[in-house]
Design a protein around this motif. Structure first.
Motif, PDB file in Angstrom:
ATOM      1  N   GLN A  66      39.919  44.946  56.299  1.00  0.00           N
ATOM      2  CA  GLN A  66      38.429  45.709  55.863  1.00  0.00           C
ATOM      3  C   GLN A  66      37.073  44.092  56.521  1.00  0.00           C
ATOM      4  O   GLN A  66      35.972  44.170  56.668  1.00  0.00           O
ATOM      5  CB  GLN A  66      37.803  45.134  54.734  1.00  0.00           C
ATOM      6  N   TYR A  70      33.857  43.610  58.457  1.00  0.00           N
ATOM      7  CA  TYR A  70      32.761  43.443  57.700  1.00  0.00           C
ATOM      8  C   TYR A  70      31.499  42.339  58.421  1.00  0.00           C
ATOM      9  O   TYR A  70      30.937  42.498  59.083  1.00  0.00           O
ATOM     10  CB  TYR A  70      32.724  43.303  56.294  1.00  0.00           C
ATOM     11  N   ILE A  74      29.427  44.953  60.239  1.00  0.00           N
ATOM     12  CA  ILE A  74      28.542  45.269  58.852  1.00  0.00           C
ATOM     13  C   ILE A  74      27.224  44.725  58.604  1.00  0.00           C
ATOM     14  O   ILE A  74      26.734  44.577  58.791  1.00  0.00           O
ATOM     15  CB  ILE A  74      29.238  45.406  58.075  1.00  0.00           C
ATOM     16  N   ARG A 129      37.185  53.315  52.225  1.00  0.00           N
ATOM     17  CA  ARG A 129      36.257  52.722  51.908  1.00  0.00           C
ATOM     18  C   ARG A 129      35.276  51.840  53.258  1.00  0.00           C
ATOM     19  O   ARG A 129      34.873  51.044  53.102  1.00  0.00           O
ATOM     20  CB  ARG A 129      36.877  51.266  50.468  1.00  0.00           C
ATOM     21  N   GLU A 132      32.960  53.590  54.676  1.00  0.00           N
ATOM     22  CA  GLU A 132      31.883  54.369  54.150  1.00  0.00           C
ATOM     23  C   GLU A 132      30.666  53.032  54.057  1.00  0.00           C
ATOM     24  O   GLU A 132      29.578  53.068  54.222  1.00  0.00           O
ATOM     25  CB  GLU A 132      32.428  54.896  52.767  1.00  0.00           C
ATOM     26  N   GLU A 133      31.118  51.929  53.763  1.00  0.00           N
ATOM     27  CA  GLU A 133      30.842  50.453  53.907  1.00  0.00           C
ATOM     28  C   GLU A 133      29.771  50.777  55.560  1.00  0.00           C
ATOM     29  O   GLU A 133      28.665  50.398  55.628  1.00  0.00           O
ATOM     30  CB  GLU A 133      31.028  49.576  53.091  1.00  0.00           C
ATOM     31  N   TRP A 134      30.430  51.039  56.709  1.00  0.00           N
ATOM     32  CA  TRP A 134      30.278  50.246  57.493  1.00  0.00           C
ATOM     33  C   TRP A 134      29.195  51.485  58.128  1.00  0.00           C
ATOM     34  O   TRP A 134      27.716  51.064  58.453  1.00  0.00           O
ATOM     35  CB  TRP A 134      31.462  50.259  59.000  1.00  0.00           C
ATOM     36  N   SER A 136      27.063  53.505  55.536  1.00  0.00           N
ATOM     37  CA  SER A 136      26.357  53.139  54.403  1.00  0.00           C
ATOM     38  C   SER A 136      24.753  51.360  55.230  1.00  0.00           C
ATOM     39  O   SER A 136      23.708  51.453  55.648  1.00  0.00           O
ATOM     40  CB  SER A 136      26.800  52.517  53.284  1.00  0.00           C
TER      41      SER A 136
END
Length: 200
Positions: A66, A70, A74, A129, A132-134, A136
């Protein structure tokens, strides 16, 4: 050295070496014995920190994979500047930053998805997770681009975000089949063409 600090260092060693082994050899084929041999630790040290290889796998995904996604894909999306330029520089820049080893072994997240995501809900949750963060972050940037009139207001932010993630992960996997970067060059040309279609 205090016992607590020593324990944390041991846990970090297990985590980091496990990630390297999972990335190189795959999750399923990497045994606890292999991890312990690589770290020069006992099985007792392993089971002091982790109940099972499954628990370790989930922590590798949540703590290491992650963070990689990130930091590389991200966080750059929240920088200032033209949205389309930011999209292109983030995706193409990340591809250009990979070492030969990374290119030959593909995306750690994608490798986990392909190998074990259909077997355990806990793996699915941890991997989803990240996606979904990427997603968003991309949706947020695309919406900003619309407000700044650099992106067509009629496009679906979600559809574009999913397409960009899928294409990037796909080419990371396909690159493992080749001995040069020509396919990455073609991907980056295609990325430029696609992003140009998002202009107003």
């Amino acid at each position: 050295m205090e016992q607590k600090q020593k324990s944390e260092l041991t846990k970090t060693l297990i985590l980091n070496e496990s990630f390297k082994l999972f990335y190189k050899n795959g999750f399923k084929t990497t045994s606890v014995d292999k991890i312990m041999k690589t770290t020069n630790l006992t099985k007792g040290a392993f089971y002091h920190h982790y109940k099972s290889k499954k628990e370790l796998g989930i922590e590798v995904i949540s703590a290491i994979v992650q963070k990689r996604v990130y930091d590389g894909m991200i966080r750059p999306l929240y920088q200032g500047g033209d949205a389309l330029h930011l999209l292109e520089s983030t995706f193409s820049g990340r591809l250009k930053s990979f070492s030969l080893y990374d290119k030959q072994h593909g995306c750690p997240m994608n490798n986990f998805i392909n190998e074990i995501a259909d077997e355990e809900e806990a793996y699915q949750i941890a991997l989803k997770r990240i996606i979904e963060e990427w997603k968003s972050a991309l949706i947020h940037l695309l919406e900003r681009g619309k407000q700044e009139n650099s992106i067509n207001k009629d496009i679906s932010n979600t559809a574009v975000a999913i397409y960009l993630i899928s294409a990037f992960e796909g080419v990371r996997g396909i690159r493992k089949l080749y001995n040069d970067d020509l396919i990455l060059d073609h991907y980056m040309c295609g990325l430029t063409l696609y992003l140009n279609q998002l202009k107003p």
